[in-house]
Design an enzyme around this catalytic site. Sequence first.
Site, PDB file in Angstrom:
ATOM      1  N   GLY A 219     -54.613 -23.778 149.391  1.00 40.82           N
ATOM      2  CA  GLY A 219     -55.495 -24.615 150.203  1.00 40.82           C
ATOM      3  C   GLY A 219     -54.988 -24.811 151.622  1.00 40.82           C
ATOM      4  N   CYS A 290     -60.871 -43.263 141.945  1.00 41.35           N
ATOM      5  CA  CYS A 290     -60.196 -43.808 143.120  1.00 41.35           C
ATOM      6  C   CYS A 290     -60.629 -45.244 143.418  1.00 41.35           C
ATOM      7  CB  CYS A 290     -60.492 -42.928 144.318  1.00 41.35           C
ATOM      8  SG  CYS A 290     -62.261 -42.681 144.548  1.00 41.35           S
ATOM      9  N   GLU A 389     -51.141 -46.498 143.329  1.00 39.75           N
ATOM     10  CA  GLU A 389     -52.277 -46.059 142.527  1.00 39.75           C
ATOM     11  C   GLU A 389     -51.744 -45.371 141.272  1.00 39.75           C
ATOM     12  OE1 GLU A 389     -54.613 -42.643 143.848  1.00 39.75           O
ATOM     13  OE2 GLU A 389     -56.375 -43.897 143.597  1.00 39.75           O
TER      14      GLU A 389
END
Length: 486
Positions: A219, A290, A389
Amino acid sequence: MGDHRMLVDGKLVDAESGRMFDNVNPATEEVLGQVADGSRGDMERAVAAARTAFDTTGWATDRAARKAALLQLQDALEGEREDLRSELVAEVGCPVIVTYGPQLDWPLAEALRWPAEMIDTFEWERSLGTSDALGLGATAKEVWKEPIGVVGVIVPWNFPFEIIMNKLGPILAMGNTCVIKPAPDTPWNATRLARVIAEQTDIPPGVVNVVTSKDHATGEVLTTSPLVDMVAFTGSTATGRRIMEAASATVKPVFLELGGKSVNLVLDDGDLEGTAAMAGMVCMHAGQGCAMPTRMMVPNRRLGEAVEIAKAAMEAVSYGDPTDPSVVQGPQVSRKQQERVLGYIESGRAQGARVVTGGGIPTSLPKGFFVEPTLFADVDNSMTIAQEEIFGPVLVIIGYDDDEDAIRIANDSIYGLSGMITSGDLDRAKAVARRIRTGTLALNGGLYYGADSPFGGYKQSGVGRQCGIEGLEIFTETKTVAWPAT
Ligand code: NAD
């Protein structure tokens, strides 16, 4: 099931090397099949195709053709709905019940249709009128909105199809071309989309390219290539930082949808029983969202009561086989993610928080990457489990003294993606909402999701907005043109 081919310049192709990698079902650990393992070279060819399609075809300028093509793709995908559903359940490990909402049916309903229809009403040009502000003669001015060019699209595995669709619709509607790089854990929804585009639409070759790869670093080509004009990324904040840094070498704008640590704040006049009874919502799709409200905040004087209600709610969560329609929590997407979540649970224990329920791997599920619904009490907002998170079925409950204290704790985070507020007085909820630095907020159970609704983060939760008018404008450049007024 599952197409292994990539889409490059309008053709469905294998990787140049011929290599493939496995697509694994996270609920059973079985190999579902394989997909092309694209290289940097494959990615570079896709980028070149997107560049040529943007620079040499009418795609960027022919709005009517774009609208027709988007609606054609929308119709074609309708015919793939049930195959997409079973494929998403298999490769993502997402409970089938979630595919009737944000995992599939919601984006299928409007992620392409809404931007396609906006092509007719979007303010492509605006006149600034005629003026002679500098005393040099009257000048007429206009501002034009134009596509930004080639967009590199890098997506995660948690809501892979939804995230691709909510980028693809606005990117194409605004006249851009793109290269999509799916997450290696969930490639088939993207290769199916690729096949539908190639075989069932008039979208010109090179306008949409899909390159799958086992190696995350493939990527990087999208972030460094001078042929790419912009990067649109959804994923972790750590990767977002790397992408921003890599894109700086060619001064590429970046659109980043990153992580979150959102609050579920019950004000002292709010429905505490009802909110705590819904604590299990953080386990939906194994907490891999998220925008999950993973910090529940309640008044200190009712903290004990809230913990007891939330404990019962977490213990009532049905988890296991994601093909079972009564299940809301499936597995984590991979062993790596399972281990990561368990590591956070250990850090919570080590820092002195109390596991009220859960806290490990369910013994009833020996296969698959499952984690028990887990509730932590005795949590201070400075602990790792309250700051980072976790991306798992883990809820922390935190007490607060008054509204000022609640706002301070809610904002004491590097993130600012989402959140919920419950109050008996909507105006009071709105007053608190204005002071919480976050991109979306659900007041008293409201639903902010929709193709017309901007979504994205404050602070380190991201840059820019997906969906809504803001989500169209982000994929445009602005040109000011002037000429002598007659
Ligand atoms: P990730 O950051 O590990 O990977 C995301 C994508 O980036 C993958 O396709 C990966 O292959 C690619 N990638 C990794 N390193 C790269 C690099 N150096 N250059 C270019 N591409 C690279 O994220 P993930 O684990 O797949 O997804 C989970 C994360 O996504 C969570 O943090 C979650 O909060 C976030 N997320 C955010 C939103 C949002 O809208 N804000 C939505 C869904 C998920």
